[in-house]
Write a protein that holds these residues in place. Structure first.
Motif, short mmCIF file in Angstrom:
data_model
loop_
_atom_site.label_atom_id
_atom_site.label_comp_id
_atom_site.label_asym_id
_atom_site.label_seq_id
_atom_site.Cartn_x
_atom_site.Cartn_y
_atom_site.Cartn_z
N ALA A 190 -7.15 2.38 -10.21
CA ALA A 190 -7.47 1.09 -10.82
C ALA A 190 -6.23 0.21 -10.86
N THR A 191 -5.09 0.82 -11.11
CA THR A 191 -3.89 0.00 -11.21
C THR A 191 -3.47 -0.54 -9.84
N ALA A 192 -3.65 0.27 -8.80
CA ALA A 192 -3.33 -0.22 -7.46
C ALA A 192 -4.27 -1.37 -7.08
N ALA A 193 -5.54 -1.21 -7.42
CA ALA A 193 -6.50 -2.28 -7.14
C ALA A 193 -6.11 -3.55 -7.89
N GLY A 226 0.82 -1.21 0.00
CA GLY A 226 0.00 0.00 0.00
C GLY A 226 0.85 1.25 0.00
N GLU A 227 0.17 2.38 -0.02
CA GLU A 227 0.84 3.66 -0.12
C GLU A 227 1.40 4.10 1.24
N ILE A 228 2.59 4.70 1.21
CA ILE A 228 3.14 5.37 2.39
C ILE A 228 3.13 6.87 2.10
N LEU A 255 1.33 3.60 -9.92
CA LEU A 255 2.03 2.30 -9.98
C LEU A 255 1.39 1.39 -11.04
N GLN A 256 2.18 0.74 -11.85
CA GLN A 256 1.66 -0.21 -12.82
C GLN A 256 1.81 -1.64 -12.26
N PRO A 257 0.77 -2.43 -12.35
CA PRO A 257 0.81 -3.79 -11.77
C PRO A 257 2.02 -4.59 -12.23
N GLU A 258 2.41 -4.42 -13.50
CA GLU A 258 3.50 -5.24 -14.03
C GLU A 258 4.85 -4.91 -13.43
N TRP A 259 4.94 -3.81 -12.69
CA TRP A 259 6.22 -3.49 -12.03
C TRP A 259 6.49 -4.40 -10.84
N LEU A 260 5.48 -5.14 -10.43
CA LEU A 260 5.62 -5.96 -9.22
C LEU A 260 5.55 -7.44 -9.58
N ASN A 261 6.55 -8.17 -9.15
CA ASN A 261 6.60 -9.60 -9.40
C ASN A 261 6.21 -10.32 -8.10
N TRP A 262 4.93 -10.59 -7.96
CA TRP A 262 4.42 -11.10 -6.68
C TRP A 262 4.94 -12.50 -6.35
#
Lengths: 336, 336, 336, 336, 336, 336
Positions: B142-145, B8-10, B114-121
């Motif tokens: 929408a991208t954070a969701a 989440g956001e800080i 933030l774009q979802p693809e930046w994160l490799n879960w």
């Protein structure tokens, strides 16, 4: 909307940070305040046009004082910059059973040396609807009392409502006249006065009747008889449980009946100074805005209660905040 | 021990010192916080390995924010430094009947973009045992969701416990989708949720049954029926006596029964922000450590109570301190 | 009036501002204090000539410590400047259920390495009427205990009243001798002791009789039997409702009867450290000034209560302030 | 990139604000530093992975110290929390002809009592490419010197570059061994040393040849002959014009030739402490990054100059900032 | 005297105290500023009636910003309170060779979203004698540029002098139009412009002639040819010796001849921000007050020099102070 | 060693922090000072027993002022606590070409109302070897001047050296007598005077001879002729390059010859106030300690230079620090 105009001295207030004592501090925090000026500033924050009339020394300290009220939206354009020194007071903030203490250093201030002829009240009051002054102004010097007398006279002629906080402070009266001689003439010109039982006794020799169940009402009745122009006597009833915990109730006699509000507990108190001035500003706001005296009085005491949670002499609470307390919400719930 | 991961956001939090109002301060104190990040930091302080996933602008302010959580022992190695601005919020701290106030300034933040693809879960969660998120993350963009959706999916696949603070904030949902459409899908993937009666109504249209004696239990039962994966619904019951005095009780429905803790009075409150996050961190700690749900819930609410005595968003109480309160000692007796 | 002389270590006290925790502060506020020195400084503020005997390292930190007591009017002319380091303690101030914490860093201090022969007690005590010491001094080192022994001997010979706060702190006794072996000899030379039930048990193995209704009285009786020179045993009974709210009662056994005072609620507490030392200073002041033990004890506990509203180790309340509380006014009403 | 690992004590540094003297301050500002730890933190800021090995007392002060370096991105995972007290130093900042002063209070610290067997150097250094230590570590205690010896041995075996700031401080060597006996063996294992003429004389009895025109080169030549492993001797030449104005030049002997940089004037100096450590960190960065020794040395001295403009022990300048100075822009022109 | 009216965004400026870096501060000091508003406030301090036109979000932060200029005597009665957020900028203050840094956070501010129709320029300018704007206003948004265009048109029609600081900032122009397309039309309506060689090239493609000995004069000549309304081109020539030491010269081309002032060394610099705005305010003051252009220009650069010794964006120097510098006294000799 | 006794007013000094102007500060830092008291405190710091005689109002502010000098080791036991208000002065600290400014608020102070009969000079001076006063004391009121006259008379009778800083301040002389009438009689009783050319002209009508190459020597010669008791005239020659950079030279005429010291550059200046008093204290120290007048004068000016690097009115430099500067080391090199 027409202006509310107030008149009196503004002092620099110097306080140690937090609860530090005078003998242990290396710095002092500055705010500025004065009984009547606080009323003007509180009104400005409530959205009522307000002007304050005063006199400052013509130096950077006087300018800083003027600017501090300008910042709050008070019309300071009538300020006279003339004289030698700015009045000061030192405030040490207590806690629990340790009392807060004030050391005044206000004698020989520029305001005390103000000459009545420096102020053109016809001009100053021409757009006003209300004029407010305090007994402190009359106490400061003969010339300040005279300026006050002039202002009340002009206000009466212009049909402006006049209110006063009679506020008797024995130590201040040092210019050779007695409060008991000066104040009655000034109070005669008022429509609304703030006057406690103690003040009524000290200034006018009025005491509650022996067998009364409501001492304030008894005194207030005598006041309105003695001063026919006065239509309302108001006050706050303050229970001082400790320096950190007070309980306030608004009380009023409107010529016919006694009215009071609920009591508000304030704990912890952030800053108790100016609580009475916030009450008066609240009452003026309420009188100009609400249909009933009860509503005005409740707004006044709620405003005063909120003032105790705010640093400095001036009540920075907004109408919305006061109305929330008036509406019964004293929960202090976080607003996002 | 495996990590707890939060997402989440800080934001940079900017507060006037003490109880000063926005319009009277000349400085602002900085802390950093975010609903989910606060959980991670509180867990780190409790000795649980914790990582937080977020996005900061690639400037000194973003670095300062990251470093502030690094300092607290949170693994910030997954931080993405990309985008324009750091989300901010301004906090004015009230007292007595004067409420604290927050002014948000968080739109168009680096995190929101933030774009979802930046994160490799897969990579991020490979050593995790628990994943926690909040409804605020889903509200931001929408991208954070979407990133949240991705994370929950991966967590489920990896058999990681998922918790959420559903935390509905109407003002935040401004990107064109409704919370009522977005949140159900996300909550479906959770094992534990923090959800008040108000949230249940606002987000899922779930209201307490008409004749229930326990409104929370009634709502929670419907929640676990609607979301079969959800096994526990928890919340704090907060009585707001004033801005300086709150009373907290921990409440829980575990699918079978309603559990509650004793009430804790907090007076005076030092800093109320993050109290809910401290509760969740306490519950996660308790769930990972104690044998019973009652013990976990009690630890959670005691942790939350202690948070209110600590400056900033993050609970800096240690396990020993929380356990002392759990053990019944709320005397605050001096420790030498 | 002849001097009260005290003896013991003065430490630099370092505290985060406000209620900040050690791990979140970037600055520390300095005050100086020590159990016995605090008594001297409180007495000086009450108008009693007071001298303190101690040892500081011969560097700027030692000078700063000495000057801080000089500022308060304590005669520091007997200070020995010799040795390596100044004893320190770090204080984190709690709130509500969060306890305040002290981290001591006082081993190997200049005071601990003080040699008895550096002090000429005949000279030091020649104008004294009262000598006060604490169990902490005896705990610090064998040489400090020896210096204390020397002082008591000289005081007895010169007919000076001797008081002690026996104050057992287990962690401090690390120089190879046991408190249980050292303290009895020292207490034998005292006229007045501050001793709680816990201290009596730990130091002298004295426990309340099984069926007593007044445990303190029971213990105190045994103490005066065991130490014939001791004529009064005093203590405060402290109820710790929270770190922000304590309740104090003064208690005393005068060899014949048990005396107690009313209870004083202190809320909020500004600074709890030195509350016991203020009690002792108040008792010494009262003993030298008032005709009755009850009056002295009431002054003592009122002084202690006021100390809790004052920042730092030392009670900066004046006689007038304490007497106002003694007189029943705990309202903390503003003094203009 | 592989880590740079450093080893040594971290102290809490306590300074009066601004240019206040010890005897006039009521507060102290906290930073943390240590000769070798400063190198690690400066490297982390320059983007080089860095770990520091140290020992703290297992209390909140030790945690605060560890967290302060964690915040800066230093890997503190090898920290041993064990022992009694945190080393301290007090710093008074001078101005113009008034010198800054340090009062050390570091004896008997947790670090000094560190036992060599608590550190597993094989494990610690397994991902390292460079190990750095200082003569201060060897001065603190026999066990710290032994741990240093162990580390150097392991580093040599693993083929890791070893550097040392030999930094002779006469006052520190108090554990019964002489620097002249301990240091040569440790320096034998180094590839790069920082060593001034004074150090060379004090530690190794090496003096410049009588008729040399370059005293540093003369000394450095003798050093590389005496310690064949040493390939580079570096230092800064500092002209101290006043406490507010210094001039720095980087100097080096690389076994073949003497190299120096331009001089940098620093006026005003914000904080002089850690200037040498910033030089070393800059040299390590430069050695790992640039093709020439001249480039590395210039980066080192520019980094050191910038450090003097930054508060605290650690150089918080970025690579971009140092490179700007290296590139000749010392104008300090506002960056928007 | 008629008003000078300025138009543009006011931002909250947030700076770490002293020379702290963003990544090491725990607090930020607030001042408020904006290129054009600073001119108005500086003029008010010089005794010239000044009004500023801007737009703030309708929240407490917007009010605080407005009040800060009200305090300085600027007429803020035309302020529009509407929109979402207050523009911000973060300022880190450098020293010696370390540059000060600004991080802007001003996109999507209330001002940027200002609609031209909210401002009634006929009304606003009816008592004005001078209108000043900056290129930054035109850069913020298409609507702000349009409002500026409107204002210039009305000012021309009313015969009001128009000045502009063309001030090209590449990063700000992000709303889809080019400065090169927008600015010429706006500059056409000006009588006086502040324009450096760099601005002239960037905005208008005007470069100094190849063989000129005075590059500024060459550029300024081409500017007055290209924009016939423009009668004076002014600028400061700033030598940036370090972040702590600058040297300023005022330069001007008045259509006929080149004029310059002596150079002023400023060391140390207290706050460099707003130096250019102080120059412009000084020039406007000088133009309205002094008989010669040389006198006006000298006043302008002396005012700018003094600004560098004052904290905040606004020049708080008085006429007397500037005139003392103009008169050749730069000794800073103590005034009692 | 016998005491040096000084006599005069001590004021509370109130300064905005750093370089803030009066109109922009929200707090004031407190120090205490007075021309003669500063001499006493500086001497105490140099190890010379010193007492100061003054009068304070009998309130907490007066006590704080007394305690601040007590802290510095000045014997304040002769203080009279009587009267209404404490004298104040407000100091704004300039930088570069911006001058520092003092606003005095000292009229009607407790000291000004001091009655000569309150002081028993026989008693006060019985252990003294030197008495020092300043022209400011004589300027404050007729009673203060009379007390000064009394003191000088007693001092002469007791064979005590008398020195004066004649220090003419036109604005202060407002009690109806002229400095030119009062001062000669007082100066007649002095052995050493500090007197600049300006003072000599203003007070005694003494001007340098027309053709002299050394104006100070010329004036001083005439002074010693006019006042036969006076044996030495001393002064500092101050070149004020800017508010941040001064250059000081000590000058003296000893009845026979003119002596001067080297010049000391002070940059940056931390606090210029009290520089002259530090010079005098240094000269008294030097006269009591060194064999030659040159040595005393050099010590005096070095002490004065160091004072400029120290915050507050009082010189807190030690003998060792002054001697280091006297010895030629103005490098301000870090002392560990």
């Amino acid at each position: 909307m027409k202006q509310v105009v107030t008149f009196g001295e503004i002092m620099m207030r110097l306080s140690p940070p937090l609860n530090y004592r005078f003998i242990q501090t290396d710095s002092l925090e500055i705010t500025y305040g004065g009984g009547d000026a606080n009323v003007a500033a509180s009104l400005a924050r409530l959205g009522i046009p307000a002007a304050h009339v005063t006199c400052f020394p013509d130096n950077e300290l006087g300018q800083a004082a003027a600017q501090s009220f300008q910042r709050l939206g008070v019309d300071m354009s009538h300020t006279v910059f003339r004289g030698e020194r700015l009045g000061l007071y030192f405030l040490e903030v207590g806690a629990s059973m340790r009392a807060s203490k004030i050391v005044y250093d206000r004698f020989n201030s520029a305001f005390a040396n103000l000459q009545p002829e420096w102020l053109n009240w016809e001009e100053i009051l021409k757009d006003a609807q209300w004029f407010h002054w305090t007994g402190i102004t009359a106490a400061v010097s003969a010339t300040a009392a005279q300026a006050c007398r002039d202002a009340i006279k002009v206000a009466r002629r212009l049909g402006i409502t006049v209110s006063a906080d009679v506020n008797y402070r024995r130590n201040l009266w040092q210019y050779g006249q007695k409060a008991q001689d000066v104040m009655p003439e000034l109070v005669e010109g008022c429509d609304v006065i703030v006057c406690t039982e103690g003040d009524a006794d000290d200034l006018f020799g009025i005491k509650p009747e022996a067998d009364t169940s409501n001492r304030f009402e008894s005194v207030a009745k005598q006041l309105v008889q003695r001063f026919p122009q006065v239509q309302k006597v108001i006050a706050t009833n303050r229970e001082t449980l400790s320096a950190s915990h007070n309980r306030l109730t608004g009380i009023m006699f409107n010529g016919q009946e006694y009215i009071e509000t609920q009591a508000y507990d304030i704990v912890p108190i952030v800053d108790r100074i100016g609580g009475g001035d916030a009450f008066i500003a609240g009452f003026i706001y309420g009188s100009l805005t609400y249909p009933t005296e009860q509503a005005a009085l409740t707004f006044a005491v709620a405003a005063s209660a909120l003032k105790h949670t705010i640093h400095g002499d001036v009540n920075l609470a907004t109408v919305a905040e006061v109305e929330q307390v008036v509406g019964g919400d004293t929960s202090g719930r976080l607003l996002r």
